[in-house]
Motif scaffolding. Structure first.
Motif, mmCIF file in Angstrom:
data_model
loop_
_atom_site.group_PDB
_atom_site.id
_atom_site.type_symbol
_atom_site.label_atom_id
_atom_site.label_comp_id
_atom_site.label_asym_id
_atom_site.label_seq_id
_atom_site.Cartn_x
_atom_site.Cartn_y
_atom_site.Cartn_z
ATOM 1 N N THR A 16 0.840 -1.207 0.000
ATOM 2 C CA THR A 16 0.000 0.000 0.000
ATOM 3 C C THR A 16 0.870 1.250 0.000
ATOM 4 O O THR A 16 0.635 2.193 -0.768
ATOM 5 C CB THR A 16 -0.939 -0.011 1.220
ATOM 6 N N PHE A 17 1.882 1.269 0.850
ATOM 7 C CA PHE A 17 2.804 2.403 0.917
ATOM 8 C C PHE A 17 3.502 2.603 -0.428
ATOM 9 O O PHE A 17 3.613 3.732 -0.927
ATOM 10 C CB PHE A 17 3.832 2.175 2.032
ATOM 11 N N ALA A 18 3.956 1.516 -1.048
ATOM 12 C CA ALA A 18 4.674 1.598 -2.327
ATOM 13 C C ALA A 18 3.770 2.143 -3.428
ATOM 14 O O ALA A 18 4.218 2.922 -4.279
ATOM 15 C CB ALA A 18 5.218 0.229 -2.716
ATOM 16 N N LEU A 19 2.506 1.766 -3.416
ATOM 17 C CA LEU A 19 1.571 2.266 -4.425
ATOM 18 C C LEU A 19 1.369 3.775 -4.293
ATOM 19 O O LEU A 19 1.364 4.503 -5.304
ATOM 20 C CB LEU A 19 0.230 1.537 -4.315
ATOM 21 N N VAL A 20 1.209 4.267 -3.067
ATOM 22 C CA VAL A 20 1.066 5.715 -2.867
ATOM 23 C C VAL A 20 2.361 6.421 -3.253
ATOM 24 O O VAL A 20 2.348 7.472 -3.909
ATOM 25 C CB VAL A 20 0.670 6.053 -1.413
ATOM 26 N N MET A 21 3.480 5.828 -2.865
ATOM 27 C CA MET A 21 4.777 6.427 -3.193
ATOM 28 C C MET A 21 4.977 6.484 -4.708
ATOM 29 O O MET A 21 5.505 7.473 -5.233
ATOM 30 C CB MET A 21 5.903 5.628 -2.537
ATOM 31 N N TRP A 22 4.534 5.447 -5.421
ATOM 32 C CA TRP A 22 4.650 5.459 -6.881
ATOM 33 C C TRP A 22 3.867 6.627 -7.470
ATOM 34 O O TRP A 22 4.348 7.323 -8.368
ATOM 35 C CB TRP A 22 4.174 4.141 -7.485
ATOM 36 N N PHE A 23 2.658 6.855 -6.964
ATOM 37 C CA PHE A 23 1.891 8.007 -7.440
ATOM 38 C C PHE A 23 2.665 9.295 -7.191
ATOM 39 O O PHE A 23 2.764 10.155 -8.080
ATOM 40 C CB PHE A 23 0.522 8.086 -6.767
ATOM 41 N N CYS A 24 3.195 9.468 -5.990
ATOM 42 C CA CYS A 24 3.926 10.697 -5.649
ATOM 43 C C CYS A 24 5.132 10.888 -6.567
ATOM 44 O O CYS A 24 5.381 11.997 -7.054
ATOM 45 C CB CYS A 24 4.370 10.659 -4.183
ATOM 46 N N ILE A 25 5.853 9.803 -6.822
ATOM 47 C CA ILE A 25 7.036 9.880 -7.691
ATOM 48 C C ILE A 25 6.625 10.266 -9.109
ATOM 49 O O ILE A 25 7.243 11.145 -9.729
ATOM 50 C CB ILE A 25 7.805 8.545 -7.675
ATOM 51 N N THR A 26 5.578 9.627 -9.625
ATOM 52 C CA THR A 26 5.156 9.949 -10.997
ATOM 53 C C THR A 26 4.645 11.383 -11.100
ATOM 54 O O THR A 26 4.910 12.061 -12.089
ATOM 55 C CB THR A 26 4.069 8.970 -11.506
ATOM 56 N N ALA A 27 3.933 11.843 -10.071
ATOM 57 C CA ALA A 27 3.393 13.208 -10.096
ATOM 58 C C ALA A 27 4.514 14.246 -10.080
ATOM 59 O O ALA A 27 4.420 15.277 -10.753
ATOM 60 C CB ALA A 27 2.451 13.430 -8.917
ATOM 61 N N VAL A 28 5.578 13.978 -9.334
ATOM 62 C CA VAL A 28 6.713 14.913 -9.302
ATOM 63 C C VAL A 28 7.517 14.802 -10.593
ATOM 64 O O VAL A 28 7.854 15.802 -11.224
ATOM 65 C CB VAL A 28 7.604 14.640 -8.066
ATOM 66 N N PHE A 29 7.798 13.569 -10.996
ATOM 67 C CA PHE A 29 8.664 13.343 -12.158
ATOM 68 C C PHE A 29 8.048 13.879 -13.448
ATOM 69 O O PHE A 29 8.760 14.415 -14.303
ATOM 70 C CB PHE A 29 8.979 11.852 -12.280
ATOM 71 N N ILE A 30 6.728 13.745 -13.608
ATOM 72 C CA ILE A 30 6.083 14.192 -14.847
ATOM 73 C C ILE A 30 6.243 15.703 -15.037
ATOM 74 O O ILE A 30 6.315 16.193 -16.161
ATOM 75 C CB ILE A 30 4.592 13.773 -14.886
ATOM 76 N N HIS A 31 6.368 16.438 -13.931
ATOM 77 C CA HIS A 31 6.571 17.885 -14.041
ATOM 78 C C HIS A 31 7.936 18.205 -14.648
ATOM 79 O O HIS A 31 8.089 19.223 -15.318
ATOM 80 C CB HIS A 31 6.411 18.563 -12.673
ATOM 81 N N THR A 32 8.927 17.364 -14.409
ATOM 82 C CA THR A 32 10.244 17.595 -15.007
ATOM 83 C C THR A 32 10.248 17.227 -16.488
ATOM 84 O O THR A 32 11.037 17.774 -17.254
ATOM 85 C CB THR A 32 11.346 16.794 -14.279
ATOM 86 N N LEU A 33 9.348 16.303 -16.874
ATOM 87 C CA LEU A 33 9.273 15.895 -18.270
ATOM 88 C C LEU A 33 8.450 16.850 -19.125
ATOM 89 O O LEU A 33 8.512 16.798 -20.345
ATOM 90 C CB LEU A 33 8.665 14.491 -18.382
ATOM 91 N N ARG A 34 7.652 17.692 -18.473
ATOM 92 C CA ARG A 34 6.771 18.611 -19.207
ATOM 93 C C ARG A 34 7.046 20.073 -18.832
ATOM 94 O O ARG A 34 6.185 20.746 -18.268
ATOM 95 C CB ARG A 34 5.307 18.276 -18.921
ATOM 96 N N PRO A 35 8.224 20.582 -19.156
ATOM 97 C CA PRO A 35 8.506 21.994 -18.854
ATOM 98 C C PRO A 35 7.659 22.942 -19.691
ATOM 99 O O PRO A 35 7.609 24.138 -19.416
ATOM 100 C CB PRO A 35 9.999 22.137 -19.186
ATOM 101 N N ASP A 36 6.979 22.414 -20.730
ATOM 102 C CA ASP A 36 6.108 23.255 -21.553
ATOM 103 C C ASP A 36 4.840 23.659 -20.816
ATOM 104 O O ASP A 36 4.144 24.583 -21.223
ATOM 105 C CB ASP A 36 5.734 22.520 -22.845
ATOM 106 N N LEU A 37 4.513 22.947 -19.719
ATOM 107 C CA LEU A 37 3.321 23.267 -18.926
ATOM 108 C C LEU A 37 3.736 24.013 -17.663
ATOM 109 O O LEU A 37 4.690 23.622 -16.991
ATOM 110 C CB LEU A 37 2.567 21.991 -18.560
ATOM 111 N N VAL A 38 3.032 25.073 -17.352
ATOM 112 C CA VAL A 38 3.370 25.896 -16.184
ATOM 113 C C VAL A 38 2.768 25.256 -14.932
ATOM 114 O O VAL A 38 1.558 25.031 -14.866
ATOM 115 C CB VAL A 38 2.859 27.343 -16.364
#
Length: 196
Positions: A16-38
């Motif tokens: 359960t912890f790993a699943l929530v952590m995966w969401f948090c990681i993807t939510a942070v990481f996707i922002h670095t992949l999309r600098p075109d979005l503010v």
């Protein structure tokens, strides 16, 4: 408690912890992949469309599954009809995230319905936990998270904008997601064992 049941409880909590952590990681990481979005102008689900959007979609599914796992544990620990209501609210919030993951923001009605379910029901779920379980070890933490989650949801509703271009709307949405995810992370880490 046998060694096998203890191990399965630890595994359940860590999954359960790993699943929530995966969401948090993807939510942070996707922002670095999309600098075109503010960051402060775009709601999170917009990042799930386009380059590497599948990454955030996997995070949405992961946090939905984590909420279902927590709901199942809360069901096993239930003490009253109020606990059943809190389980129902968490399951419906998880269903909302699933709608957000399945329907991109361009398919507005089911996507917005899912977002409203998650963001609207989670604060109610937290307040119900506060009132039903004041003496819990996480009681004060849950109270703080309920206050923060409700406050950010009020700002979100007050904006009342669905066009994804109002800075305070995106910030309120991302702030509530952060608060809700933090509660899920902490609860998953401290999740009580299954009653025997």
């Amino acid at each position: 408690m046998t060694e096998t049941t203890r191990f399965s409880d630890i595994l359940y909590r860590r999954l359960t912890f790993a699943l929530v952590m995966w969401f948090c990681i993807t939510a942070v990481f996707i922002h670095t992949l999309r600098p075109d979005l503010v960051l402060w102008e775009r709601n999170l689900s917009i990042y799930a469309v386009g380059p590497a959007g599948w990454l955030l979609v996997s995070g949405f599914y992961a946090i939905a599954l984590a909420q279902l796992l927590i709901a199942l544990r809360l069901y096993e620990l239930r003490q009253s009809a109020g606990d059943l209501l809190s389980v129902f609210l968490l399951v419906m919030a998880a269903f909302g995230v699933t709608l957000v993951a399945f329907y991109p923001y361009t398919i507005r009605f089911p996507h917005n319905l899912g977002a409203a379910m998650q963001l609207g029901l989670f604060p109610i779920f937290l307040w119900l936990r506060v009132f039903l379980h004041r003496s819990d070890a996480l009681g004060r933490f849950t109270l703080l998270m309920a206050l923060l989650s409700s406050s950010t949801f009020v700002v979100l509703v007050w904006n009342g904008e669905t066009d994804y271009n109002i800075g305070t709307t995106a910030l309120a949405q991302k702030s509530e997601i952060l608060v809700n995810s933090l509660w899920l992370l902490v609860y998953a880490w401290h999740m009580p064992p299954r009653p025997r």
